[in-house]
Scaffold this motif. Structure first.
Motif, PDB file in Angstrom:
ATOM      1  N   ARG A 291       0.810  -1.211   0.000  1.00  0.00           N
ATOM      2  CA  ARG A 291       0.000   0.000   0.000  1.00  0.00           C
ATOM      3  C   ARG A 291       0.849   1.268   0.000  1.00  0.00           C
ATOM      4  O   ARG A 291       0.531   2.243  -0.690  1.00  0.00           O
ATOM      5  CB  ARG A 291      -0.912   0.005   1.229  1.00  0.00           C
ATOM      6  N   LYS A 292       1.943   1.272   0.747  1.00  0.00           N
ATOM      7  CA  LYS A 292       2.738   2.483   0.922  1.00  0.00           C
ATOM      8  C   LYS A 292       3.770   2.718  -0.176  1.00  0.00           C
ATOM      9  O   LYS A 292       4.384   3.783  -0.207  1.00  0.00           O
ATOM     10  CB  LYS A 292       3.437   2.443   2.287  1.00  0.00           C
ATOM     11  N   ASN A 293       3.964   1.740  -1.065  1.00  0.00           N
ATOM     12  CA  ASN A 293       5.061   1.894  -2.028  1.00  0.00           C
ATOM     13  C   ASN A 293       4.769   1.166  -3.338  1.00  0.00           C
ATOM     14  O   ASN A 293       5.687   0.664  -3.984  1.00  0.00           O
ATOM     15  CB  ASN A 293       6.362   1.353  -1.409  1.00  0.00           C
ATOM     16  N   PHE A 294       3.508   1.121  -3.770  1.00  0.00           N
ATOM     17  CA  PHE A 294       3.181   0.262  -4.906  1.00  0.00           C
ATOM     18  C   PHE A 294       3.560   0.860  -6.252  1.00  0.00           C
ATOM     19  O   PHE A 294       3.718   0.119  -7.223  1.00  0.00           O
ATOM     20  CB  PHE A 294       1.692  -0.124  -4.902  1.00  0.00           C
ATOM     21  N   LEU A 295       3.753   2.171  -6.355  1.00  0.00           N
ATOM     22  CA  LEU A 295       4.204   2.734  -7.625  1.00  0.00           C
ATOM     23  C   LEU A 295       5.635   2.285  -7.925  1.00  0.00           C
ATOM     24  O   LEU A 295       5.929   1.779  -9.014  1.00  0.00           O
ATOM     25  CB  LEU A 295       4.112   4.261  -7.595  1.00  0.00           C
ATOM     26  N   TYR A 296       6.507   2.453  -6.970  1.00  0.00           N
ATOM     27  CA  TYR A 296       7.887   1.987  -7.124  1.00  0.00           C
ATOM     28  C   TYR A 296       7.925   0.467  -7.263  1.00  0.00           C
ATOM     29  O   TYR A 296       8.623  -0.076  -8.124  1.00  0.00           O
ATOM     30  CB  TYR A 296       8.695   2.427  -5.900  1.00  0.00           C
ATOM     31  N   GLY A 297       7.142  -0.226  -6.428  1.00  0.00           N
ATOM     32  CA  GLY A 297       7.126  -1.691  -6.468  1.00  0.00           C
ATOM     33  C   GLY A 297       6.631  -2.227  -7.794  1.00  0.00           C
ATOM     34  O   GLY A 297       7.155  -3.228  -8.303  1.00  0.00           O
ATOM     35  N   SER A 298       5.637  -1.582  -8.392  1.00  0.00           N
ATOM     36  CA  SER A 298       5.111  -2.079  -9.668  1.00  0.00           C
ATOM     37  C   SER A 298       6.134  -1.900 -10.788  1.00  0.00           C
ATOM     38  O   SER A 298       6.229  -2.738 -11.698  1.00  0.00           O
ATOM     39  CB  SER A 298       3.806  -1.366 -10.020  1.00  0.00           C
ATOM     40  N   ALA A 299       6.910  -0.802 -10.745  1.00  0.00           N
ATOM     41  CA  ALA A 299       7.974  -0.617 -11.743  1.00  0.00           C
ATOM     42  C   ALA A 299       9.031  -1.707 -11.597  1.00  0.00           C
ATOM     43  O   ALA A 299       9.513  -2.267 -12.591  1.00  0.00           O
ATOM     44  CB  ALA A 299       8.602   0.763 -11.588  1.00  0.00           C
ATOM     45  N   LYS A 300       9.381  -2.028 -10.360  1.00  0.00           N
ATOM     46  CA  LYS A 300      10.376  -3.075 -10.131  1.00  0.00           C
ATOM     47  C   LYS A 300       9.821  -4.456 -10.501  1.00  0.00           C
ATOM     48  O   LYS A 300      10.555  -5.312 -11.001  1.00  0.00           O
ATOM     49  CB  LYS A 300      10.832  -3.067  -8.671  1.00  0.00           C
ATOM     50  N   ALA A 301       8.535  -4.674 -10.290  1.00  0.00           N
ATOM     51  CA  ALA A 301       7.928  -5.947 -10.685  1.00  0.00           C
ATOM     52  C   ALA A 301       7.996  -6.125 -12.195  1.00  0.00           C
ATOM     53  O   ALA A 301       8.308  -7.212 -12.704  1.00  0.00           O
ATOM     54  CB  ALA A 301       6.477  -6.005 -10.205  1.00  0.00           C
ATOM     55  N   GLY A 302       7.692  -5.060 -12.941  1.00  0.00           N
ATOM     56  CA  GLY A 302       7.823  -5.119 -14.388  1.00  0.00           C
ATOM     57  C   GLY A 302       9.256  -5.384 -14.810  1.00  0.00           C
ATOM     58  O   GLY A 302       9.516  -6.169 -15.734  1.00  0.00           O
ATOM     59  N   LEU A 303      10.199  -4.740 -14.123  1.00  0.00           N
ATOM     60  CA  LEU A 303      11.617  -4.959 -14.400  1.00  0.00           C
ATOM     61  C   LEU A 303      11.999  -6.420 -14.196  1.00  0.00           C
ATOM     62  O   LEU A 303      12.686  -7.021 -15.028  1.00  0.00           O
ATOM     63  CB  LEU A 303      12.453  -4.057 -13.492  1.00  0.00           C
ATOM     64  N   HIS A 304      11.553  -6.997 -13.088  1.00  0.00           N
ATOM     65  CA  HIS A 304      11.903  -8.393 -12.788  1.00  0.00           C
ATOM     66  C   HIS A 304      11.377  -9.336 -13.876  1.00  0.00           C
ATOM     67  O   HIS A 304      12.072 -10.268 -14.300  1.00  0.00           O
ATOM     68  CB  HIS A 304      11.326  -8.806 -11.429  1.00  0.00           C
ATOM     69  N   ALA A 305      10.139  -9.104 -14.318  1.00  0.00           N
ATOM     70  CA  ALA A 305       9.566  -9.969 -15.358  1.00  0.00           C
ATOM     71  C   ALA A 305      10.323  -9.809 -16.670  1.00  0.00           C
ATOM     72  O   ALA A 305      10.577 -10.795 -17.388  1.00  0.00           O
ATOM     73  CB  ALA A 305       8.084  -9.634 -15.548  1.00  0.00           C
ATOM     74  N   TYR A 306      10.684  -8.582 -17.004  1.00  0.00           N
ATOM     75  CA  TYR A 306      11.444  -8.333 -18.228  1.00  0.00           C
ATOM     76  C   TYR A 306      12.802  -9.048 -18.183  1.00  0.00           C
ATOM     77  O   TYR A 306      13.213  -9.701 -19.153  1.00  0.00           O
ATOM     78  CB  TYR A 306      11.639  -6.835 -18.405  1.00  0.00           C
ATOM     79  N   LEU A 307      13.498  -8.939 -17.054  1.00  0.00           N
ATOM     80  CA  LEU A 307      14.805  -9.586 -16.928  1.00  0.00           C
ATOM     81  C   LEU A 307      14.691 -11.099 -16.986  1.00  0.00           C
ATOM     82  O   LEU A 307      15.566 -11.779 -17.532  1.00  0.00           O
ATOM     83  CB  LEU A 307      15.477  -9.154 -15.623  1.00  0.00           C
ATOM     84  N   GLN A 308      13.619 -11.628 -16.435  1.00  0.00           N
ATOM     85  CA  GLN A 308      13.408 -13.076 -16.494  1.00  0.00           C
ATOM     86  C   GLN A 308      13.273 -13.537 -17.939  1.00  0.00           C
ATOM     87  O   GLN A 308      13.871 -14.538 -18.353  1.00  0.00           O
ATOM     88  CB  GLN A 308      12.164 -13.449 -15.693  1.00  0.00           C
ATOM     89  N   GLY A 309      12.504 -12.795 -18.735  1.00  0.00           N
ATOM     90  CA  GLY A 309      12.360 -13.142 -20.143  1.00  0.00           C
ATOM     91  C   GLY A 309      13.653 -12.965 -20.916  1.00  0.00           C
ATOM     92  O   GLY A 309      14.016 -13.806 -21.747  1.00  0.00           O
ATOM     93  N   MET A 310      14.390 -11.878 -20.651  1.00  0.00           N
ATOM     94  CA  MET A 310      15.657 -11.653 -21.328  1.00  0.00           C
ATOM     95  C   MET A 310      16.682 -12.714 -20.945  1.00  0.00           C
ATOM     96  O   MET A 310      17.511 -13.117 -21.768  1.00  0.00           O
ATOM     97  CB  MET A 310      16.180 -10.250 -20.994  1.00  0.00           C
ATOM     98  N   ARG A 311      16.610 -13.178 -19.720  1.00  0.00           N
ATOM     99  CA  ARG A 311      17.509 -14.246 -19.258  1.00  0.00           C
ATOM    100  C   ARG A 311      17.335 -15.498 -20.119  1.00  0.00           C
ATOM    101  O   ARG A 311      18.314 -16.131 -20.550  1.00  0.00           O
ATOM    102  CB  ARG A 311      17.218 -14.557 -17.791  1.00  0.00           C
ATOM    103  N   GLY A 312      16.092 -15.844 -20.384  1.00  0.00           N
ATOM    104  CA  GLY A 312      15.823 -16.998 -21.242  1.00  0.00           C
ATOM    105  C   GLY A 312      16.220 -16.749 -22.681  1.00  0.00           C
ATOM    106  O   GLY A 312      16.744 -17.640 -23.362  1.00  0.00           O
TER     107      GLY A 312
END
Length: 248
Positions: free
Chosen positions: A149-170
């Motif tokens: 609740r207190k940090n979801f804007l930053y957290g959502s950007a990092k979540a997108g980053l993590h998913a992108y890196l996972q795909g690029m890793r493959g």
């Protein structure tokens, strides 16, 4: 054996400076990239003196997407005769409430923490595949594991980053390019200084060393310190009907 060159993005941050020093002490040459050229010049001079390695400085604006083509071309030119590697530590975490009121701030969170990496890695990807090796180490965050609740804007950007890196890793696996996601908890940096509610704060120097070691060992993802993996497993296991009521 081909020498390594590390391009360190966001190189004025304490984590990036520590990573650059560890990489240079390990025998790599460096390109320090960021907006504060005076600070980068001081860091470069110090590293040259300490390690005897070649250290270059480049201007880099994470959200200046129109400049990224030229930046990438320069990186490949400077990497001639080397294996290019990338450490990305640029980040932005404005106040959540301020970003809720001002879309420009909200957009900057997504642009700096997520879209800047997409912009650069999409451009670097053909060359990374062609060189058949190297490493990409990107500073994510435990904040991306769940929308608080207190940090979801930053957290959502990092979540997108993590998913992108996972795909690029493959995508880069068969080409021998390692893509490492580093998920630190609270680090003692300028971005977190003075924030309320911090606990188990770790040193940026130790986090940088852990990221470099993870690249050397071919790790996909690490939490730093390691106990954050357990903490986040517990947090992710909390049912949504309960989690949404938590003021965290």
């Amino acid at each position: 054996m081909t020498a390594d060159l590390w391009v360190v993005l966001g190189a004025s941050s304490s984590v990036a400076r520590a990573f650059a020093r560890a990489a240079a002490e390990g025998g790599a040459d460096l390109v320090l990239a960021g907006r504060d050229q005076a600070d980068l010049a001081d860091t470069a001079a110090d590293l040259r003196l300490r390690t005897g390695r070649r250290v270059e400085c480049l201007d880099f604006d994470a959200a200046g997407f129109d400049s990224h083509d030229a930046f990438v071309e320069t990186c490949w030119r400077l990497a001639e005769g080397h294996r290019l590697n990338l450490f990305f530590a640029a980040g932005s975490m404005p106040d959540q409430e301020a970003a809720m009121r001002d879309f420009r701030l909200a957009r900057s969170i997504v642009e700096v923490n997520f879209l800047s990496v997409v912009s650069l890695l999409n451009r670097l990807e053909p060359g990374l595949r062609a060189q058949r090796g190297g490493a990409v180490v990107v500073l994510g965050s435990v904040a991306g594991d769940r929308g608080r609740r207190k940090n979801f804007l930053y957290g959502s950007a990092k979540a997108g980053l993590h998913a992108y890196l996972q795909g690029m890793r493959g995508r880069l696996l068969a080409d021998g390019v390692r893509v490492v996601t580093v998920k630190p908890g609270f680090l003692d940096t300028a971005m977190t200084w003075g924030l309320p509610g911090l606990f188990l704060v770790a040193s940026p120097q130790a986090a940088a060393r852990a990221g470099l070691q993870a690249a050397g060992k071919g790790r996909d993802e690490i939490y730093y310190p390691g106990f954050w993996r357990l903490i986040m497993l517990i947090i992710k296991a909390i049912p949504e009907r309960l989690f949404k009521r938590l003021s965290i």
